[in-house]
Design an enzyme around this catalytic site. Sequence first.
Site, PDB file in Angstrom:
ATOM      1  N   HIS A 231      -1.991  -5.429   1.501  1.00 26.58           N
ATOM      2  CA  HIS A 231      -3.235  -6.182   1.296  1.00 26.58           C
ATOM      3  C   HIS A 231      -2.823  -7.567   0.838  1.00 26.58           C
ATOM      4  CE1 HIS A 231      -7.142  -7.451  -0.284  1.00 26.58           C
ATOM      5  NE2 HIS A 231      -6.425  -7.976  -1.265  1.00 26.58           N
TER       6      HIS A 231
ATOM      7  N   ARG B 107      -0.644 -14.803   4.390  1.00 25.99           N
ATOM      8  CA  ARG B 107      -1.475 -14.283   5.484  1.00 25.99           C
ATOM      9  C   ARG B 107      -0.723 -14.374   6.825  1.00 25.99           C
ATOM     10  NH1 ARG B 107      -5.328 -10.979   4.223  1.00 25.99           N
ATOM     11  NH2 ARG B 107      -6.057 -11.290   6.329  1.00 25.99           N
TER      12      ARG B 107
ATOM     13  N   LYS C 157       0.829  -1.205   0.000  1.00 26.15           N
ATOM     14  CA  LYS C 157       0.000   0.000   0.000  1.00 26.15           C
ATOM     15  C   LYS C 157       0.870   1.263   0.000  1.00 26.15           C
ATOM     16  CE  LYS C 157      -3.884  -2.317   2.246  1.00 26.15           C
ATOM     17  NZ  LYS C 157      -4.782  -2.335   3.419  1.00 26.15           N
TER      18      LYS C 157
ATOM     19  N   ARG D 119       3.207  -6.587   9.551  1.00 23.57           N
ATOM     20  CA  ARG D 119       2.503  -5.494  10.243  1.00 23.57           C
ATOM     21  C   ARG D 119       3.032  -5.299  11.660  1.00 23.57           C
ATOM     22  NH1 ARG D 119      -3.019  -7.539   7.634  1.00 23.57           N
ATOM     23  NH2 ARG D 119      -3.051  -6.206   5.779  1.00 23.57           N
TER      24      ARG D 119
ATOM     25  N   THR E 263      -5.063  -7.913  10.364  1.00 20.45           N
ATOM     26  CA  THR E 263      -5.377  -6.661   9.662  1.00 20.45           C
ATOM     27  C   THR E 263      -5.011  -5.435  10.493  1.00 20.45           C
ATOM     28  OG1 THR E 263      -7.181  -7.745   8.476  1.00 20.45           O
ATOM     29  CG2 THR E 263      -7.249  -5.345   8.578  1.00 20.45           C
TER      30      THR E 263
ATOM     31  N   ASN F 148      -1.976   0.014   7.126  1.00 27.31           N
ATOM     32  CA  ASN F 148      -1.456  -1.287   7.572  1.00 27.31           C
ATOM     33  C   ASN F 148      -0.524  -1.956   6.559  1.00 27.31           C
ATOM     34  OD1 ASN F 148      -3.306  -2.143   5.695  1.00 27.31           O
ATOM     35  ND2 ASN F 148      -4.482  -3.419   7.102  1.00 27.31           N
TER      36      ASN F 148
END
Length: 183
Positions: free
Chosen positions: A160, A120, A11, A137, A126, A157
Amino acid sequence: MPVEKTLLILKPDAVARGLVGEIISRFEKAGLKIVALKMVKASPEEIERFYPSSEEWLRSAGQKLLKAYQELGIDPRAKIGTDDPVEVGRIIKRSLVKYMTSGPIVVMVLKGNRAVEIVRKLVGPTSPHSAPPGTIRGDYSIDSPDLAAEEGRVVFNLVHASDSPSEAEREIRFWFREEEVLE
């Protein structure tokens, strides 16, 4: 089928902070192969179409934020004017469009054994405030739901990642033509 492809987006905050190489290396070290990659400046229309508008998606997104607010003792009605998960999801989607178009993003396809699951795990939850050390993260996010609420925006964050193999297929088709994804 254990070998699969998944989509990852770095991002605008990850790109602006110069974390592209560091984040990519995490996936390569985990044995995943980059089979497509590009940097784009997405339009609001593209981001609007990319993120689903279904009630199910809006509710899920809203519930995640409401859970984070609850953990942090934030009153959602006071901060964002509602505690309805679907309405919170709509607010998130509007904020996501603004966030994802605020700068360039790096879109890539990763391939490997159980790629969706591995990505993931490496990315982490998230909400950065609950992401453990060792996740992307957890190690690199400098934002939190309370700061984002204070500033009236979505949580920055960094990345994605597709939630499932079927979502990965849809998302890969959204960003890449078939001939752009190498085998």
